[in-house]
Scaffold this active site. Sequence first.
Site, PDB file in Angstrom:
ATOM      1  N   LYS A  38      12.083  16.667 -21.428  1.00 36.86           N
ATOM      2  CA  LYS A  38      12.242  15.504 -22.312  1.00 36.86           C
ATOM      3  C   LYS A  38      11.499  14.298 -21.745  1.00 36.86           C
ATOM      4  CE  LYS A  38      15.655  12.305 -24.158  1.00 36.86           C
ATOM      5  NZ  LYS A  38      17.046  11.877 -24.172  1.00 36.86           N
ATOM      6  N   PHE A  80      21.451  12.839 -25.425  1.00 38.63           N
ATOM      7  CA  PHE A  80      22.435  11.937 -26.038  1.00 38.63           C
ATOM      8  C   PHE A  80      21.824  11.343 -27.290  1.00 38.63           C
ATOM      9  CE2 PHE A  80      19.896   9.679 -22.949  1.00 38.63           C
ATOM     10  CZ  PHE A  80      19.567   8.488 -23.567  1.00 38.63           C
ATOM     11  N   ASP A 109      15.151  -1.126 -25.582  1.00 38.66           N
ATOM     12  CA  ASP A 109      15.747  -0.935 -26.900  1.00 38.66           C
ATOM     13  C   ASP A 109      14.981   0.201 -27.529  1.00 38.66           C
ATOM     14  OD1 ASP A 109      17.674  -1.629 -28.888  1.00 38.66           O
ATOM     15  OD2 ASP A 109      16.041  -2.387 -30.111  1.00 38.66           O
ATOM     16  N   TYR A 112      20.488  10.721 -30.809  1.00 33.17           N
ATOM     17  CA  TYR A 112      19.979  11.569 -31.892  1.00 33.17           C
ATOM     18  C   TYR A 112      19.245  12.806 -31.363  1.00 33.17           C
ATOM     19  CZ  TYR A 112      20.985   7.551 -34.904  1.00 33.17           C
ATOM     20  OH  TYR A 112      21.611   6.527 -35.592  1.00 33.17           O
TER      21      TYR A 112
END
Length: 196
Positions: free
Chosen positions: A173, A150, A69, A152
Amino acid sequence: MKVIAATKNNGKIREMREILSPLDMDIVSQQEIGINIDAEETGDTFERNALIKARAVAMICDYPILADDSGICVDALNGAPGVHSARYAGENATDTDRINKLLSEMKNSQDRTAKFVTAVAFIFPDGTEITASGEVKGYITEEPMGDNGFGYDPVFFSTELGKTFAQSSDDEKNSVSHRGRALKNLYDKLKSREEE
């Protein structure tokens, strides 16, 4: 070892596969094995929500389960959208809808500092649970920049990379991202368990 990812998000699955590949895991999405449930994320922390998702899938199959999450926490919004990041602009909102809502709520904010946070949960078939987390700091840009990633990513400027996540390659990333750090922390815990 086959591991079921308790997510339908292909971007997350790709990152999980890349980062955990040294552990010889075959990570497949819950959809690939015919599990089509959406656990209600009622937790008040990222870790609780990751466990809710992992436990829901673990009740249906006998494979190890991996869930995460994550969300963006903006200082000027007192940490919002936080655990509500995915539902921030409503139930069926797109990434663009969520970004537009965030930018609209921040249009008068001088303080644009923010962080991405991820918690991951791994459940073994015997019920053993392991969790790990990671975060990355940056700030919210005035407008979307970049086409990669993808969520934000187009409005999150990573101070470590000097560009938005959407302007970064997957490797760049993953080297600094919240999910990358959480998965690397999980990797270390799983590796040390293997060596026991």
